[in-house]
Motif scaffolding. Sequence first.
Motif, short mmCIF file in Angstrom:
data_model
loop_
_atom_site.label_atom_id
_atom_site.label_comp_id
_atom_site.label_asym_id
_atom_site.label_seq_id
_atom_site.Cartn_x
_atom_site.Cartn_y
_atom_site.Cartn_z
N LEU A 298 0.82 -1.21 0.00
CA LEU A 298 0.00 0.00 0.00
C LEU A 298 0.86 1.26 0.00
O LEU A 298 0.59 2.22 -0.71
CB LEU A 298 -0.88 -0.02 1.25
N LYS A 299 1.91 1.24 0.82
CA LYS A 299 2.65 2.47 1.07
C LYS A 299 4.06 2.48 0.49
O LYS A 299 4.83 3.40 0.77
CB LYS A 299 2.73 2.71 2.58
N ASN A 300 4.43 1.43 -0.23
CA ASN A 300 5.78 1.33 -0.78
C ASN A 300 6.87 1.42 0.28
O ASN A 300 7.93 2.00 0.04
CB ASN A 300 6.01 2.42 -1.83
N THR A 301 6.60 0.86 1.42
CA THR A 301 7.59 0.83 2.49
C THR A 301 8.23 -0.55 2.55
O THR A 301 7.65 -1.51 2.04
CB THR A 301 6.93 1.13 3.85
N PRO A 302 9.41 -0.68 3.17
CA PRO A 302 10.02 -2.00 3.30
C PRO A 302 9.08 -2.94 4.05
O PRO A 302 8.49 -2.55 5.05
CB PRO A 302 11.29 -1.73 4.13
N SER A 303 8.95 -4.13 3.54
CA SER A 303 8.04 -5.08 4.16
C SER A 303 8.52 -5.50 5.54
O SER A 303 9.69 -5.82 5.73
CB SER A 303 7.88 -6.31 3.28
N LEU A 304 7.61 -5.51 6.50
CA LEU A 304 7.93 -6.02 7.83
C LEU A 304 7.96 -7.54 7.83
O LEU A 304 8.45 -8.16 8.77
CB LEU A 304 6.88 -5.55 8.83
N PHE A 305 7.43 -8.12 6.75
CA PHE A 305 7.22 -9.56 6.75
C PHE A 305 7.86 -10.26 5.57
O PHE A 305 8.10 -9.65 4.52
CB PHE A 305 5.72 -9.87 6.74
N THR A 306 8.13 -11.52 5.78
CA THR A 306 8.54 -12.41 4.71
C THR A 306 7.33 -13.22 4.28
O THR A 306 6.46 -13.52 5.09
CB THR A 306 9.65 -13.35 5.22
N ILE A 307 7.27 -13.57 2.98
CA ILE A 307 6.25 -14.49 2.50
C ILE A 307 6.97 -15.72 1.98
O ILE A 307 7.86 -15.61 1.14
CB ILE A 307 5.39 -13.85 1.40
N GLU A 308 6.59 -16.88 2.52
CA GLU A 308 7.34 -18.10 2.26
C GLU A 308 6.40 -19.28 2.10
O GLU A 308 5.42 -19.40 2.85
CB GLU A 308 8.28 -18.32 3.46
N THR A 309 6.69 -20.15 1.15
CA THR A 309 5.85 -21.34 1.00
C THR A 309 6.13 -22.32 2.13
O THR A 309 7.26 -22.43 2.61
CB THR A 309 6.10 -22.06 -0.34
#
Lengths: 191, 191
Positions: free
Chosen positions: B81-92
Amino acid sequence: MLFHFKDKFPQLSTYWDKYLEFQQRMEVPAKTVLLEEGKVSGHYFFVEKGCVRLCFNNNGNDKTVQFFFENEGLTSFESFLKNTPSLFTIETIEPSVVYLLPKKHLTNLMDELSQEPDFIKMMLAISAERQLHYMHEFVSFIRDTPEQRYQNLVSERPHIVQRVPQHYIASYLGVSRVHLSRIKSALAKKR
Amino acid sequence: MLFHFKDKFPQLSTYWDKYLEFQQRMEVPAKTVLLEEGKVSGHYFFVEKGCVRLCFNNNGNDKTVQFFFENEGLTSFESFLKNTPSLFTIETIEPSVVYLLPKKHLTNLMDELSQEPDFIKMMLAISAERQLHYMHEFVSFIRDTPEQRYQNLVSERPHIVQRVPQHYIASYLGVSRVHLSRIKSALAKKR
DNA sequence: TGCATTCGGTAACATATGTTATCGCCCGGC
DNA sequence: GCCGGGCGATAACATATGTTACCGAATGCA
């Protein structure tokens, strides 16, 4: 609430003005219940002065979910949206001045404004912010100790710590009031 | 994601079709990182097969925030939404089939659809549901013991317990994996 | 087949947190 | 001025939870 929006969206002021008359002003003492757990939420509330909490009773234990202060609006969202019994009570903490807008008028207002792209964007933005707010709270429980959560509260929302009785804050942080007291004295020693 | 919406909103199918080609299909093994903590989220993900988690690293401790399964879409919302560094990882978690839709196309799609009242209502409804989801999670931390939260998970979302390794579930519940093991054996004795 | 890795269970101990009870302070109503 | 209630601190004890370490089963890969 309408005052607030009027400031933010003056271009829509004709809409706001039309609904102003439906707002009911209430001046109430501390600990006044505005909405009782189990009843269907029929109003949107706007805090002009004072503060209010969203809370519930869990087997005799009082738990606080959120605090609201001047110029903030609230309702028991799920109940308001779905006409279900409210899971929460809404109660004043300090003597307060509150405006009530009955649900049907807010619904009408929303319908009228659903044609306005500016308004739609605002609604989506507000909704996104709320989502992020609760998500941050949730993440904080996974990530932080109660002591860290208390420190976050002190640094990010000091007005809460200053104005709200400590036992409400304890349940909001998910600890007993005794333990919050311990946390405070531990932090005091550290300096 | 677009397939999914096409089923739900066939009247908007011309829109979906137009963007189908921009989706990228990926077939990946378990433990594949789709988005790394600290980077800006540039895609919306849709899980066709397998499962995925939203997680983060906290001083070397791996914490899971949410699980996603077949026919669910996700992104690192705040970052997206805000183009900020992600606080999270997305992982399978399992070997998975995932579709990626680049942000710019999703943004275009949203702009086009912002004229469609049906779509707007859907967006607001989805956003409201997410808000309620995180709020319920939050309330559960205030109200319930870890044991109760585990039981809620088992009764309300059993697929999570069945498919996801236990140590991920432990951090999602806010306890250590050792303690989750204790909780399970305590519950087993109770019957 | 053999080996390393992942996963889950358990024990032992340390620490965090809840519970109950008691005390003192402050403040508002009478 | 007195009194009661609300509020917060503290102590003592009970319970819950974290940490570290070890074991064994299952799994995937060389």
